[in-house]
Every structure is written in structure tokens, then in C-alpha cells.
Design a protein around this motif. Structure first.
Motif, PDB file in Angstrom:
ATOM      1  N   ILE A 114      -2.115 -15.932   0.980  1.00 15.57           N
ATOM      2  CA  ILE A 114      -3.489 -15.125   1.106  1.00 15.57           C
ATOM      3  C   ILE A 114      -3.242 -13.587   1.331  1.00 15.57           C
ATOM      4  O   ILE A 114      -2.630 -13.319   1.912  1.00 15.57           O
ATOM      5  CB  ILE A 114      -4.558 -15.738   2.164  1.00 15.57           C
ATOM      6  N   ILE A 115      -3.851 -12.997   0.132  1.00 12.99           N
ATOM      7  CA  ILE A 115      -3.414 -11.687   0.328  1.00 12.99           C
ATOM      8  C   ILE A 115      -4.657 -10.537   0.199  1.00 12.99           C
ATOM      9  O   ILE A 115      -5.731 -11.102  -0.490  1.00 12.99           O
ATOM     10  CB  ILE A 115      -2.384 -11.490  -1.033  1.00 12.99           C
ATOM     11  N   ALA A 116      -4.527  -9.658   0.945  1.00 11.61           N
ATOM     12  CA  ALA A 116      -5.401  -8.517   0.899  1.00 11.61           C
ATOM     13  C   ALA A 116      -4.711  -7.542   0.089  1.00 11.61           C
ATOM     14  O   ALA A 116      -4.009  -6.670   0.526  1.00 11.61           O
ATOM     15  CB  ALA A 116      -5.975  -8.048   2.109  1.00 11.61           C
ATOM     16  N   PRO A 117      -5.182  -7.409  -1.489  1.00 12.23           N
ATOM     17  CA  PRO A 117      -4.388  -6.572  -2.021  1.00 12.23           C
ATOM     18  C   PRO A 117      -4.846  -5.086  -1.943  1.00 12.23           C
ATOM     19  O   PRO A 117      -6.149  -4.711  -1.364  1.00 12.23           O
ATOM     20  CB  PRO A 117      -5.068  -6.714  -3.410  1.00 12.23           C
ATOM     21  N   HIS A 118      -4.132  -4.247  -2.324  1.00 10.16           N
ATOM     22  CA  HIS A 118      -4.444  -2.766  -1.908  1.00 10.16           C
ATOM     23  C   HIS A 118      -5.380  -2.132  -2.964  1.00 10.16           C
ATOM     24  O   HIS A 118      -5.724  -1.001  -2.874  1.00 10.16           O
ATOM     25  CB  HIS A 118      -3.052  -1.772  -1.656  1.00 10.16           C
TER      26      HIS A 118
ATOM     27  N   ILE B 241       7.689  -7.229  -5.697  1.00  7.70           N
ATOM     28  CA  ILE B 241       6.986  -8.088  -4.632  1.00  7.70           C
ATOM     29  C   ILE B 241       6.265  -9.037  -5.115  1.00  7.70           C
ATOM     30  O   ILE B 241       6.061 -10.318  -4.840  1.00  7.70           O
ATOM     31  CB  ILE B 241       6.320  -7.128  -3.489  1.00  7.70           C
ATOM     32  N   GLU B 242       5.317  -8.636  -6.380  1.00  6.87           N
ATOM     33  CA  GLU B 242       4.227  -9.483  -6.873  1.00  6.87           C
ATOM     34  C   GLU B 242       4.872 -10.666  -7.602  1.00  6.87           C
ATOM     35  O   GLU B 242       4.561 -11.791  -7.522  1.00  6.87           O
ATOM     36  CB  GLU B 242       3.402  -8.759  -7.980  1.00  6.87           C
ATOM     37  N   GLU B 243       6.225 -10.355  -8.362  1.00 12.18           N
ATOM     38  CA  GLU B 243       7.022 -11.283  -8.990  1.00 12.18           C
ATOM     39  C   GLU B 243       7.329 -12.447  -8.079  1.00 12.18           C
ATOM     40  O   GLU B 243       7.183 -13.577  -8.290  1.00 12.18           O
ATOM     41  CB  GLU B 243       8.136 -10.756  -9.564  1.00 12.18           C
ATOM     42  N   SER B 244       7.809 -11.827  -6.710  1.00 14.39           N
ATOM     43  CA  SER B 244       8.474 -12.983  -5.872  1.00 14.39           C
ATOM     44  C   SER B 244       7.125 -13.751  -5.365  1.00 14.39           C
ATOM     45  O   SER B 244       7.146 -14.932  -5.136  1.00 14.39           O
ATOM     46  CB  SER B 244       9.338 -12.327  -4.887  1.00 14.39           C
ATOM     47  N   LEU B 245       5.803 -13.176  -5.130  1.00 17.21           N
ATOM     48  CA  LEU B 245       4.835 -13.669  -4.509  1.00 17.21           C
ATOM     49  C   LEU B 245       4.615 -15.085  -5.617  1.00 17.21           C
ATOM     50  O   LEU B 245       4.134 -16.137  -5.257  1.00 17.21           O
ATOM     51  CB  LEU B 245       3.656 -12.954  -4.472  1.00 17.21           C
ATOM     52  N   ILE B 246       4.619 -14.612  -6.863  1.00 17.97           N
ATOM     53  CA  ILE B 246       4.238 -15.686  -7.887  1.00 17.97           C
ATOM     54  C   ILE B 246       5.266 -16.873  -7.709  1.00 17.97           C
ATOM     55  O   ILE B 246       4.796 -18.067  -7.897  1.00 17.97           O
ATOM     56  CB  ILE B 246       4.071 -14.997  -9.199  1.00 17.97           C
ATOM     57  N   GLN B 247       6.469 -16.496  -7.730  1.00 18.31           N
ATOM     58  CA  GLN B 247       7.385 -17.616  -7.363  1.00 18.31           C
ATOM     59  C   GLN B 247       7.215 -18.438  -6.163  1.00 18.31           C
ATOM     60  O   GLN B 247       7.207 -19.837  -6.251  1.00 18.31           O
ATOM     61  CB  GLN B 247       8.908 -17.094  -7.332  1.00 18.31           C
ATOM     62  N   LEU B 248       6.842 -17.659  -5.090  1.00 19.74           N
ATOM     63  CA  LEU B 248       6.516 -18.175  -3.890  1.00 19.74           C
ATOM     64  C   LEU B 248       5.359 -19.359  -3.730  1.00 19.74           C
ATOM     65  O   LEU B 248       5.505 -20.193  -2.741  1.00 19.74           O
ATOM     66  CB  LEU B 248       6.600 -17.260  -2.763  1.00 19.74           C
ATOM     67  N   LYS B 249       4.495 -19.098  -4.495  1.00 25.02           N
ATOM     68  CA  LYS B 249       3.143 -19.954  -4.325  1.00 25.02           C
ATOM     69  C   LYS B 249       3.602 -21.200  -4.659  1.00 25.02           C
ATOM     70  O   LYS B 249       2.432 -22.313  -4.256  1.00 25.02           O
ATOM     71  CB  LYS B 249       2.033 -19.395  -5.167  1.00 25.02           C
TER      72      LYS B 249
ATOM     73  N   SER C 148       0.933  -1.207  -0.082  1.00 30.17           N
ATOM     74  CA  SER C 148       0.090   0.093   0.011  1.00 30.17           C
ATOM     75  C   SER C 148       0.984   1.225   0.096  1.00 30.17           C
ATOM     76  O   SER C 148       0.352   2.303  -0.530  1.00 30.17           O
ATOM     77  CB  SER C 148      -0.891  -0.030   1.162  1.00 30.17           C
ATOM     78  N   GLY C 149       2.144   1.198   0.609  1.00 21.59           N
ATOM     79  CA  GLY C 149       2.845   2.431   0.650  1.00 21.59           C
ATOM     80  C   GLY C 149       4.099   2.359  -0.205  1.00 21.59           C
ATOM     81  O   GLY C 149       4.922   3.308   0.028  1.00 21.59           O
ATOM     82  N   LEU C 150       3.861   1.409  -1.294  1.00 24.58           N
ATOM     83  CA  LEU C 150       4.877   1.451  -2.041  1.00 24.58           C
ATOM     84  C   LEU C 150       5.029   1.965  -3.670  1.00 24.58           C
ATOM     85  O   LEU C 150       3.961   2.029  -4.049  1.00 24.58           O
ATOM     86  CB  LEU C 150       5.413  -0.139  -2.253  1.00 24.58           C
ATOM     87  N   ASP C 151       6.085   2.104  -4.085  1.00 25.28           N
ATOM     88  CA  ASP C 151       6.093   2.631  -5.627  1.00 25.28           C
ATOM     89  C   ASP C 151       6.124   1.530  -6.486  1.00 25.28           C
ATOM     90  O   ASP C 151       5.990   0.275  -5.932  1.00 25.28           O
ATOM     91  CB  ASP C 151       7.583   3.234  -5.647  1.00 25.28           C
ATOM     92  N   PRO C 152       5.680   1.804  -7.776  1.00 27.91           N
ATOM     93  CA  PRO C 152       5.583   0.706  -8.482  1.00 27.91           C
ATOM     94  C   PRO C 152       6.409  -0.486  -8.834  1.00 27.91           C
ATOM     95  O   PRO C 152       6.057  -1.717  -8.942  1.00 27.91           O
ATOM     96  CB  PRO C 152       4.969   1.349  -9.910  1.00 27.91           C
ATOM     97  N   ILE C 153       7.654   0.237  -8.793  1.00 25.41           N
ATOM     98  CA  ILE C 153       8.605  -0.995  -9.138  1.00 25.41           C
ATOM     99  C   ILE C 153       8.747  -1.906  -8.057  1.00 25.41           C
ATOM    100  O   ILE C 153       9.197  -3.114  -8.201  1.00 25.41           O
ATOM    101  CB  ILE C 153      10.163  -0.011  -9.488  1.00 25.41           C
ATOM    102  N   SER C 154       8.758  -1.292  -6.779  1.00 24.11           N
ATOM    103  CA  SER C 154       8.887  -2.069  -5.659  1.00 24.11           C
ATOM    104  C   SER C 154       7.467  -3.085  -5.414  1.00 24.11           C
ATOM    105  O   SER C 154       7.739  -4.411  -5.217  1.00 24.11           O
ATOM    106  CB  SER C 154       8.710  -1.538  -4.280  1.00 24.11           C
ATOM    107  N   THR C 155       6.544  -2.564  -5.967  1.00 25.18           N
ATOM    108  CA  THR C 155       5.504  -3.303  -5.993  1.00 25.18           C
ATOM    109  C   THR C 155       5.493  -4.626  -6.965  1.00 25.18           C
ATOM    110  O   THR C 155       5.211  -5.747  -6.663  1.00 25.18           O
ATOM    111  CB  THR C 155       3.889  -2.695  -6.390  1.00 25.18           C
ATOM    112  N   ALA C 156       6.091  -4.231  -8.231  1.00 24.30           N
ATOM    113  CA  ALA C 156       6.167  -5.329  -9.086  1.00 24.30           C
ATOM    114  C   ALA C 156       7.077  -6.297  -8.695  1.00 24.30           C
ATOM    115  O   ALA C 156       6.830  -7.351  -8.913  1.00 24.30           O
ATOM    116  CB  ALA C 156       6.757  -4.609 -10.387  1.00 24.30           C
TER     117      ALA C 156
END
Lengths: 268, 254
Positions: free
Chosen positions: B202-206, B188-196, B178-186
Motif C-alpha cells: 500500500i503506497i501513498a505516492p508522492h 525503488i519502483e522496479e523493486s516494488l513491482i517485483q515485491l508485490k 519524496s526526497g529522492l532523485d529520479p534514478i533512485s525513484t526508478a
């Protein structure tokens, strides 16, 4: 503005006054002889306050040993575990502790603590130990309220982050919250030190007031404050100056302690 | 329908004092999926996530009713050890919450408390967790600096790494970007997709876009009620079964 300045000018006046009154005797006897001299015999012109410095230090350290563990545990209990109703009862009760006149503490110590020590531990009872216990209780309000505020002012995330990592509540307190609140707690301890060192009335009544290096915590001592409190009534001339000089030493030590406390809290 | 859900929420109601914030919730979450729970603020989503590792109990007057099963075992039963539960169900918060110690210490804290003392083993754990959270390259030369000196995005990835170091089974993320810039967000999202592959997430997306980008399945909640759940396609691509979901996704309210 004028009123505000008047409180500062009081500080300035006191400082100037005790320096003018006390400085001549220090230059006359010599700084080293004054601070490290072993004999205090004003009628013979001997002004060595070292035993009293040791006495003040012993009583203060003792007070911290008694007051700090109890105070911090109490602060942890109030900020972390106590239900709101208990907290609402405890807080004013602790503040009340700060409002009891020190002579009452001294009187209570004289009636209960001193005889207890004399009967169960030996010695005259009037001792470093008795003064440490009473001062330990007297510094509790300072230590509890400042530590509690610094624990409560931590971001909630520290605790939640720690718990979410699978720490128990105690581990979170021990490894995360206490270290994070360290500066506030250290400041509380230093302020407690200053209060213990500056206390006079209660200490006069229970510390024994004999000018000698103590051999154990059951021995009586005299502190810097009690020295002034006892003798100022009849002192004149050099004797009087020497008491002011004792005040200078005390003043400097307490200034250093308070400045340290402010520095620590501000560094946060 | 998954016959062996990782987490199964049954007739779950939640109250703060007398105010009910979650109503009759039923949800199954499968192993190795990213499940997004989204909805406007005040829908009970944060409470739901916090109920899943029982962190919600820190709030006084919190009361749960119904069942949440982790691998078929009720997490609210008497003999569930809360500390063990929180190790299995890790959580990342909306605000990065590094502890006021070094990067390395932040990560090895949990493993150390669980009894790992061997220095090289701890080093391995830290490196692996930092790699998984896509932070290793940023910090590998300065693991001993204070965690607070990292940027917001880095701090949040550190918090993810810290959870991963505990080898959890489920990772809860409460608006982690929620408080992050788009690059950091991207990142984190990439690593989440790897991590699954390793975890259940379970994520509450912003925002809804994030839910649409990374979730396998999603659920829409409104004022404590589950309105609709389904696969990513069901919710974000096809026409929604419930008009309220549609209104929210297309931005007509919320």
C-alpha cells in the motif's frame, strides 16, 4: 563587550591567583610528594593530599552510582511515558531541587541519613555512603534535565522506525533511543561528576572529614573541597599555600571533566 | 470484487482530539497488489497508513472508530498484539529513517529481536533483503559502515530492506520517494513491482505519475473522504466518475 569580557577575566584572575598562591608549595614539596603523599600535617610541614584525592574520587563515584540510574530512569519517564500534565509538574519540581541551598542538603543528611546509616549499617554514620547519597540527589537535576533534552531532541523517526519494525516501546528505548542519545547522556553524567566533585558545604557536614584512606564506604573521609573549606579560615603561610595547591588540583580535575563534557556534546 | 481481501477497512472514522480526519472509509485491498492512495496534503492519507499498523496511537488524543480487518481479524481488537501486527504490516516513511548503526545491523535488528541468533542465517536474511530492495550491489562490500553515510536513495532502499527482512505480509510506504532523485525513484519502483509477488503493498505516492506508473488499483482521497477508487485503468486512463478526481489528476487543483 566590556561586561562580557569581565566574566572571562574573572576566570583568568581566579586561575592566575590560585596558581600564584599555590604553585610555590608544590615546587617546594615536589609534585609527586604533594599528590601521592599520605600524611597531611600542616603544622609539621607535611603536605600529602593523596587520602583526599581518594576521598573525592570515592564520594564522586558513589554519587554517580546513586544519581545516574535514578536520573536516567527519570529522564526516560519524563520524555517517553509521562502525560503532559505530569511532565509539567515534574519539570519545575526537579528544577527546584537544583535551587535548594547545599547547606540544607547537608543539614538534612546530618539529621536523617547519617543516623540511619549509623543505626542500620554501623560505623560513625558520617561516611562516604552518606555523602554519596546526598550528592547523588544533588546531581539529579543536572542529569535529568540534560538527558531528557537529549532524548527529546532525537528525530521522531528513530522511535517510529523502531516501533514500525515491531519493537516494543522498551526495546526502542533500550536499543535505539538511548544509544542515539548517548553523547548527551554521557555529557550529563560528566557534568554531574564535576558538580559532585566540586560540592563543599553539604559534604563538610556529612562526610566526617578525617584524613585517612577509607577501608569501606562506611568510613569517613575528607575530600579536596572540604579540606579547603575547613582549614582556610585559620591557615597561614605554607599551610595556606598548600590549600591553594589543593585548589589547583581540584581546578584541573574539574576543568578536565567539563572539557570532556563539552567535547562529547559537540562531537554529536 | 475480491471475496478474500488482505485488508478490509469498514466504516472507518478517525479523530485527533475532536478533529475528524478520516470519514466513513470503506476499502478492500487484495493480496499481492500495489494499492495507491493519493490526494492532496491533509487528506488523511498518512493517518490512514499509520492506522493500518496502529503507529498512529503514538499521537496523543488519537481515536479510531470502525473496523480494520487483516485477514478477517480486527486489528483494533483487544487481543491483537501490536508488536506482532507491526511485524506483519511493515512501514517505510517519507524521510529515510535508518538507525544510527551499521547497514548490516539495521537489517538484522528486527530478525534478531524475534529470536534469530545464528550468524549465517542473519547474513542470508540481510543479503536476501538487500537484493530485494535493489541495494545489494551498492553495499555488498561495506555492510559494516554506518547506515547514515549512505546517500538518501540508498538509505531509503535500506529502510525497505529492513522491513522486508522481517518477512511482513503487508508493506506500507508513505511517500517513499519524496526526497529522492529520479534514478533512485526508478530503482525503488522496479523493486516494488517485483515485491508485490510476495507482499501486499500500500503506497501513498508522492505524485500522481507515480501512482499511475506502479499501482494495480488506486483510491483518491480528499479532506478525509474517499472520493473514488478503481483499477489503474479506471482511475488514470478512462474518464473519472467523479469530476473532483478528474480535476486533481489533470492538475486543475492540488
Amino acid at each position: 563587550m566590556a561586561l562580557a569580557l569581565s566574566s572571562i577575566s574573572a576566570l583568568a584572575l581566579i586561575t592566575i591567583f590560585i596558581i600564584i598562591q599555590g604553585a610555590p608549595i608544590i615546587t617546594e614539596v615536589g609534585m609527586f610528594n604533594f599528590i601521592f603523599g599520605m600524611t597531611w600535617a600542616p603544622s609539621q610541614g607535611e603536605f600529602g593530599i593523596f587520602p583526599m584525592i581518594v576521598g573525592s574520587a570515592a564520594v564522586t563515584v558513589g554519587a554517580v552510582l546513586v544519581g545516574v540510574p535514578i536520573g536516567i530512569c527519570c529522564a526516560i519517564f519524563l520524555s517517553e511515558f509521562a502525560p503532559v500534565s505530569v511532565r509539567n509538574f515534574f519539570r519545575p519540581a526537579i528544577q527546584l531541587l537544583a535551587g535548594i541551598p547545599s547547606v540544607v542538603y547537608g543539614f538534612w543528611g546530618l539529621l536523617f541519613i547519617v543516623p540511619f546509616i549509623r543505626e542500620h549499617l554501623g560505623g560513625p554514620g558520617l561516611s562516604i555512603l552518606a555523602a554519596s547519597i546526598i550528592l547523588g540527589i544533588m546531581i539529579l537535576p543536572t542529569i535529568i534535565s540534560i538527558s531528557e533534552v537529549s532524548l527529546l531532541s532525537l528525530p521522531r523517526q528513530y522511535k517510529e522506525g523502531a516501533l514500525a519494525l515491531g519493537m516494543t516501546q522498551w526495546q526502542a528505548i533500550r536499543y535505539v533511543q538511548l544509544p542515539a542519545a548517548k553523547s548527551g547522556i554521557v555529557a550529563a553524567i560528566v557534568l554531574g561528576l564535576g558538580r559532585a566533585m566540586g560540592e563543599t558545604m553539604a559534604v563538610i557536614m556529612i562526610v566526617g572529614n578525617s584524613v585517612a584512606l577509607p577501608q569501606s564506604i562506611l568510613d569517613p573521609v575528607r575530600t579536596l573541597t572540604t579540606n579547603i573549606g575547613i582549614e582556610m579560615g585559620y591557615a597561614a603561610g605554607e599551610h595556606r599555600q598548600a590549600l591553594f595547591a589543593t585548589g589547583i588540583v581540584l581546578f584541573i580535575v574539574i576543568m578536565i571533566l567539563n572539557a570532556t563534557a563539552q567535547y562529547i556534546t559537540r562531537r554529536k | 470484487m475480491d471475496r478474500n481481501p488482505k485488508i478490509s477497512i469498514r466504516d472507518f472514522n478517525f479523530f485527533f482530539d475532536k478533529k475528524q480526519v478520516i470519514f466513513d472509509l470503506n476499502l478492500d485491498i487484495s493480496k499481492n497488489e500495489i494499492f495507491a492512495v493519493f490526494g492532496p496534503a491533509g487528506s488523511g492519507i498518512t493517518t490512514l497508513l499509520r492506522a493500518l499498523n496502529r503507529l498512529v496511537e503514538m499521537t496523543s488524543d488519537a481515536k479510531a472508530q470502525g473496523e480494520i480487518l487483516l485477514d478477517g481479524k480486527s486489528i483494533y481488537s483487544e487481543n491483537m498484539n501490536v508488536t506482532d501486527l507491526r511485524r506483519k504490516v511493515g512501514m517505510v516513511f517519507d524521510v529515510p529513517t535508518p538507525l544510527p548503526i551499521s547497514i548490516f545491523e539495521n537489517i538484522v535488528y528486527g530478525p534478531r529481536l524475534s529470536g534469530i541468533r545464528n550468524k549465517s542465517e542473519l547474513n542470508d536474511i540481510a543479503e536476501k533483503a538487500l537484493r530485494e530492495a535493489a541495494l545489494w550491489d551498492d553495499v555488498k562490500d561495506r555492510l559494516n559502515i554506518a547506515a547514515m553515510s549512505l546517500s538518501g536513495g540508498q538509505q531509503q532502499r535500506l529502510c525497505i530492506a529492513r522491513v522486508l527482512a522481517l518477512k511482513p505480509e503487508v508493506v506500507l510506504l508513505d511517500r517513499p520517494c519524496s526526497g529522492l532523485d529520479p534514478i533512485s525513484t526508478a530503482k525503488i519502483e522496479e523493486s516494488l513491482i517485483q515485491l508485490k509477488k510476495q507482499f501486499t503493498i500500500i503506497i501513498a505516492p508522492h505524485n500522481i505519475q507515480q501512482a499511475a506508473r506502479i499501482s494495480d488499483r488506486a483510491a483518491f482521497m480528499l479532506l478525509g473522504h474517499l472520493i473514488e477508487e478503481g483499477t489503474n485503468e479506471d482511475i488514470f486512463v478512462k474518464a473519472n466518475k467523479d469530476s473532483r478526481t478528474n480535476d486533481y489528476i489533470t492538475g486543475r487543483f492540488g
